[in-house]
Design an enzyme around this catalytic site. Sequence first.
Site, mmCIF file in Angstrom:
data_model
loop_
_atom_site.group_PDB
_atom_site.id
_atom_site.type_symbol
_atom_site.label_atom_id
_atom_site.label_comp_id
_atom_site.label_asym_id
_atom_site.label_seq_id
_atom_site.Cartn_x
_atom_site.Cartn_y
_atom_site.Cartn_z
ATOM 1 N N LYS A 76 42.706 8.559 21.380
ATOM 2 C CA LYS A 76 44.136 8.675 21.061
ATOM 3 C C LYS A 76 44.299 9.087 19.601
ATOM 4 O O LYS A 76 43.558 8.617 18.727
ATOM 5 C CB LYS A 76 44.826 7.343 21.338
ATOM 6 C CG LYS A 76 46.344 7.394 21.257
ATOM 7 C CD LYS A 76 46.943 6.062 21.697
ATOM 8 C CE LYS A 76 48.452 6.043 21.587
ATOM 9 N NZ LYS A 76 49.031 4.762 22.049
ATOM 10 N N SER A 151 52.556 4.870 25.228
ATOM 11 C CA SER A 151 52.417 6.074 24.426
ATOM 12 C C SER A 151 51.059 6.762 24.617
ATOM 13 O O SER A 151 50.854 7.876 24.160
ATOM 14 C CB SER A 151 52.586 5.719 22.939
ATOM 15 O OG SER A 151 51.629 4.759 22.524
ATOM 16 N N SER A 175 51.370 0.169 25.938
ATOM 17 C CA SER A 175 51.052 1.599 25.839
ATOM 18 C C SER A 175 49.686 2.007 26.365
ATOM 19 O O SER A 175 49.372 3.196 26.397
ATOM 20 C CB SER A 175 51.199 2.066 24.385
ATOM 21 O OG SER A 175 52.547 2.063 24.006
#
Length: 485
Positions: A76, A151, A175
């Site tokens: 990420k 996210s 997330s």
Amino acid sequence: MSLLKEPIHEIHKKLKNKDLTASDLLDASLVRIRETEEKLGAFLQLDEEGARLRANQLDAQTGDLGLLTAIPMGIKDNISTRGVRTTAGSKILGDYTPVYDAAVMEKLAEAGANMVGKMNMDEFGMGSSNENSGFHRAVNPWDLERVPGGSSGGAAAAVASGQVQFALGSDTGGSIRQPAAFCGVVGLKPTYGRVSRYGLIAFASSLDQIGPLTRNVEDAAAVMQAISGYDERDSTSADVGVPDYLSALTGDIKGLKVAVPKELLKKGVAEGVKEKVKEALKVLESLGAVVDEVSLPHVEYAVATYYLLAPAEASSNLARYDGVRYGVRVEGDNLIDMFNRTRSAGFGDEVKRRIMLGTYALSSGYYDAYYLKAQKVRTLIRRDFESIFTDYDVVVGPTAPTTAFTFGENTKDPLTMYMNDICTVPVSLAGLPAVSVPCGLSQGLPVGLQIVGKPFDEAGVLKVAHAFEAHSERLPEPMTGGGAS
């Protein structure tokens, strides 16, 4: 994709037997990325040159191979990677290249895993759909008209579509778990303090945790083994021993006591999601677990509490992005004008909204009424879980109240979007470990089952998830062109 559909331990065997090389694995990943990335948008940046160099070095390596050696992974884009651009999905960090690795990157490098690139995300982790990325949206490989969740949406989409074997995401209010549910993969949020946050670009420091997204529970255990442990550079890191997660996957949950909060199966949870969760509970009962309904009396206040505390921390953390030290700078007539122009141009709408919410909650005259009260409610939520865990081993319910929704469906109403976190936020506020594991399809879209454990009992959570996974029907492969196969 065939190579990356196999569990990590199977790939490891082939590497040890010289049936595969690190370069073969990287090639399989890159081929799959080229086939699907134009549709999926899962990556913000590929590091093909670095990945090829690492693969060649691994192929030349002699001696014992670790379980994660040569496994292609995605990271990420809010996790610091030395020499590889790291933006946190924000234009304000569009040209930022870190000079150091996050602690988890050091650990994964030691384990021999091979980073292919940086994954798409909602800006600074603020979002539940990946529609808030500062660059482009990622999409759900099950249906290209639907969100992958957020996210960590890019990470979940990449793992689900077979672009990479596993990915690291970050979880502040859900997330990792919510996109895992939407994309039909396994997502684990560790106990707060289990995994070092050193090198993680902060959203809300008392909530953020790094964890894995994988295709199965065993792979999640393997990645957790590699990234867990105390780090003196992180003041919130817990000096707690790390058990052998893989050895905990015995499949035996006979006599295990499972609590099901009635509040998480009430109004607002889609009927198809309820149905699949109830079927999953029957599977656990068939394996000898004892399932009881319980109450989390303060869970109804969790979303409101989270959306006071997390923005308050964000307003403080994001004050550092001012155009002076790093990131983008928009010149102005004077210093204050430069600050204003830089932050106005660099931050997206959702980030601005949360900064304003947080600054208001912390402002003079409102601190006690909002922020302090929210902290007290957070304590009540944590105590609710503590009370349940005196009698039960795990808490089980849906990961998300619905399956993946369509793009634009919730963007005009932030409150509706925020309610997507209703099942995951209470766990984050309490700092507990939780995993989302697929539990079937509703109208062709994946449903996630959330299993929550006691503090630092990731082994227990993984044990239950693994037992369930072994006795439930595997999801079909998503068709990246849209729709379930």
